[in-house]
Design a protein around this motif. Sequence first.
Motif, PDB file in Angstrom:
ATOM      1  N   GLY A 149       0.796  -1.187  -0.097  1.00  0.00           N
ATOM      2  CA  GLY A 149      -0.062   0.191  -0.116  1.00  0.00           C
ATOM      3  C   GLY A 149       1.031   1.229   0.022  1.00  0.00           C
ATOM      4  N   GLY A 150       0.712   2.230  -0.948  1.00  0.00           N
ATOM      5  CA  GLY A 150       1.299   3.358  -0.915  1.00  0.00           C
ATOM      6  C   GLY A 150       2.471   3.494  -1.927  1.00  0.00           C
ATOM      7  N   ALA A 151       2.580   2.227  -2.642  1.00  0.00           N
ATOM      8  CA  ALA A 151       3.513   2.113  -3.381  1.00  0.00           C
ATOM      9  C   ALA A 151       3.403   2.710  -4.801  1.00  0.00           C
ATOM     10  CB  ALA A 151       4.039   0.665  -3.826  1.00  0.00           C
ATOM     11  N   ILE A 152       4.369   3.363  -5.319  1.00  0.00           N
ATOM     12  CA  ILE A 152       4.334   4.336  -6.543  1.00  0.00           C
ATOM     13  C   ILE A 152       4.962   3.502  -7.570  1.00  0.00           C
ATOM     14  CG2 ILE A 152       4.698   6.236  -7.937  1.00  0.00           C
ATOM     15  CD1 ILE A 152       4.538   7.772  -4.936  1.00  0.00           C
ATOM     16  N   LEU A 153       4.322   3.082  -9.027  1.00  0.00           N
ATOM     17  CA  LEU A 153       4.927   2.365 -10.050  1.00  0.00           C
ATOM     18  C   LEU A 153       4.170   2.990 -11.243  1.00  0.00           C
ATOM     19  CD1 LEU A 153       3.561  -1.089 -10.044  1.00  0.00           C
ATOM     20  CD2 LEU A 153       2.919   0.273  -8.458  1.00  0.00           C
ATOM     21  N   ASN A 154       4.987   2.474 -12.212  1.00  0.00           N
ATOM     22  CA  ASN A 154       4.418   2.644 -13.746  1.00  0.00           C
ATOM     23  C   ASN A 154       3.864   1.461 -14.348  1.00  0.00           C
ATOM     24  OD1 ASN A 154       5.394   5.324 -13.611  1.00  0.00           O
ATOM     25  ND2 ASN A 154       7.260   4.833 -14.797  1.00  0.00           N
ATOM     26  N   LEU A 155       2.653   1.495 -14.974  1.00  0.00           N
ATOM     27  CA  LEU A 155       1.747   0.436 -15.478  1.00  0.00           C
ATOM     28  C   LEU A 155       1.436   0.474 -16.695  1.00  0.00           C
ATOM     29  CD1 LEU A 155      -0.085  -1.013 -12.343  1.00  0.00           C
ATOM     30  CD2 LEU A 155       2.045  -1.985 -13.116  1.00  0.00           C
ATOM     31  N   PRO A 156       1.114  -0.495 -17.725  1.00  0.00           N
ATOM     32  CA  PRO A 156       0.361  -0.192 -19.017  1.00  0.00           C
ATOM     33  C   PRO A 156      -0.913   0.027 -18.563  1.00  0.00           C
ATOM     34  CG  PRO A 156       1.744  -2.068 -18.833  1.00  0.00           C
ATOM     35  CD  PRO A 156       1.935  -1.424 -17.524  1.00  0.00           C
ATOM     36  N   ILE A 206      -0.716   2.832  -5.249  1.00  0.00           N
ATOM     37  CA  ILE A 206      -1.550   1.628  -4.571  1.00  0.00           C
ATOM     38  C   ILE A 206      -2.223   2.277  -3.537  1.00  0.00           C
ATOM     39  CG2 ILE A 206      -1.665  -0.612  -3.788  1.00  0.00           C
ATOM     40  CD1 ILE A 206      -0.994  -0.515  -6.692  1.00  0.00           C
ATOM     41  N   ILE A 207      -3.710   1.981  -3.196  1.00  0.00           N
ATOM     42  CA  ILE A 207      -4.106   2.756  -2.108  1.00  0.00           C
ATOM     43  C   ILE A 207      -3.995   1.519  -0.900  1.00  0.00           C
ATOM     44  CG2 ILE A 207      -6.542   3.162  -1.066  1.00  0.00           C
ATOM     45  CD1 ILE A 207      -7.293   4.287  -4.250  1.00  0.00           C
ATOM     46  N   GLN A 208      -3.580   2.270   0.165  1.00  0.00           N
ATOM     47  CA  GLN A 208      -3.596   1.366   1.295  1.00  0.00           C
ATOM     48  C   GLN A 208      -5.116   1.041   1.866  1.00  0.00           C
ATOM     49  OE1 GLN A 208      -0.787  -0.034   3.169  1.00  0.00           O
ATOM     50  NE2 GLN A 208      -2.447  -1.083   4.065  1.00  0.00           N
ATOM     51  N   GLU A 209      -5.556  -0.026   1.837  1.00  0.00           N
ATOM     52  CA  GLU A 209      -6.895  -0.161   2.407  1.00  0.00           C
ATOM     53  C   GLU A 209      -6.914  -0.499   3.882  1.00  0.00           C
ATOM     54  OE1 GLU A 209      -9.241  -0.235   0.473  1.00  0.00           O
ATOM     55  OE2 GLU A 209      -8.520  -0.500  -1.616  1.00  0.00           O
TER      56      GLU A 209
END
Length: 542
Positions: A80-87, A193-196
């Motif tokens: 949660g909270g991770a930042i990344l690049n995605l298609p 990514i949203i931290q639930e």
Amino acid sequence: MEDDRILARERQQMEEIRELDLEELQVEEVDDLHDSSGDERDLTGRGSSDEYTFNNCLASLHTYLGEVEDTHHRVAFLDGGAILNLPIFYLEGVVLFPEATLPLRVIQPNFVVAVERALTQVDAPYTIGVIRVYRDPDNGRIRFSNIGTTAEIRQYRRLEDGSLNVVTRGQQRFHLRRRWIDVEGAPCGEVQIIQEDIPLRAPRDAFGAVAPFSKPGGHHFSRILPSNNSHAKSNESMDMDNDSEANSDESFESALSLTEREIHQSVVDSYYGSDTMDESTTTTSSDDEKSQSQLQGSQSKDSDSTDSLYSCPENNNVDLGSSSKSDMQSCKQKEPDRCWRNTDLKQFRRAPRAFWPYWVYRMYDSYCLAERAADMWKQIVGAPNMDSLVKKPDLLSFYIASKIPVSESTRQELLEIDGISYRLRREIELLQSVDLIQCKTCQTVIAKRSDMLVMSSEGPLGAYVNPDGYVHEIMTLYKANGLALIGRAVSEYSWFPGYAWTITNCATCETHMGWLFTATNKNLRPRLFWGVRSSQVSDDLH
């Protein structure tokens, strides 16, 4: 072993499909089905379980995509909270939720590049992002949602023409920070990514017959009958009771999880804060009259005189302050034991462990809300036992949100809600209000919620993709009104094996509403059902 069982089950289901294909096809006219004299339950499949012969597990396999290969070495979850690049896949009319299945027919070259990149990327292998796009009702411009869901590629197949058939499954919600098109034309985005949150539960044993607080400097009343002969024994019993109640407090808190303990401690601190004024106005005194006035409240806790306990109330609501000093002394001298037995000690033990009333906690207790939502869901769609999901309110909230027969804009609203309790509360409101299914364009009533039919193990609403790569989310109904059939029945590329599909439009505004599915085998039940596009359902649920 688990994978072997899954493969064996899929092989068995594929055999069932082949048996259906080998049987004699007999497509019947819709009018003949409606005019037949048979029982209506026989047509809809709402009769006994013996009459319902369609295996709804077949629809969830998306066998119309052909044979596909399983992917391996997938990443289960991202932090949660991770930042990344995605298609990124931008889909109109589709809202993907965690744990929901999404089939894709990838034809456009830029999206083919996006899938190929997802299959080989290192940070999040076999993962793409899915975002809902929609047209602004005011100016018709394309708008992009800010909240989407990561999708894990579970199966895929490369075709000779260069296209791809893909089966994905929703994983985690994310916030789209920015988007762009790379040099190869693949749509990409930077996502976080949203931290639930953790499902909330009211502190266990916070209500009912529980021990009072062990407040610093406070005094507790002995539950042992006092004796007039010795105050020392009474004081000794008080000390023993203090120890037992302290142990009760420790036992209560030790049974809580870390999160529950933090919530409990916060309400305890709030409660202590509310007593500051009472404590500051209470002075130490041995005078009997002051002791009497301290006992007037239902939660008097700080009396320093044990003699005040020998008052003889007639009931729980007695006004101790109205008794005179001589009456109390007389009661002590004559029948102290009887007076003590007639005293309701519960009035001295009513210091609540929780700051708010019980019903307030139930309003936001994720597990209570999950039970209520599951019961309502079973009443509406007749779903099987959902006990396993009730124990996981977060998964239940996503499950209902992905299957509830409402418009895509309402489902996007559910996806964007942060907090399990808030999402479940909104779903309960929707389940209470879902009554009519109407055309989004002209508000013509198409069906009622009681007309919903579960034709897939995924539920009454699911996503399917056509040969041109357009994904449709449809809700299945055993009865519909105000729809006109367009063209002939087609059995090729059917989302439901054993059924032929016919395009249906709204008879009033001629908007494409969905399809009619008719059985191609005379022994298949239900004989017919309807699939209505959720993107064409009105937001007005009443």
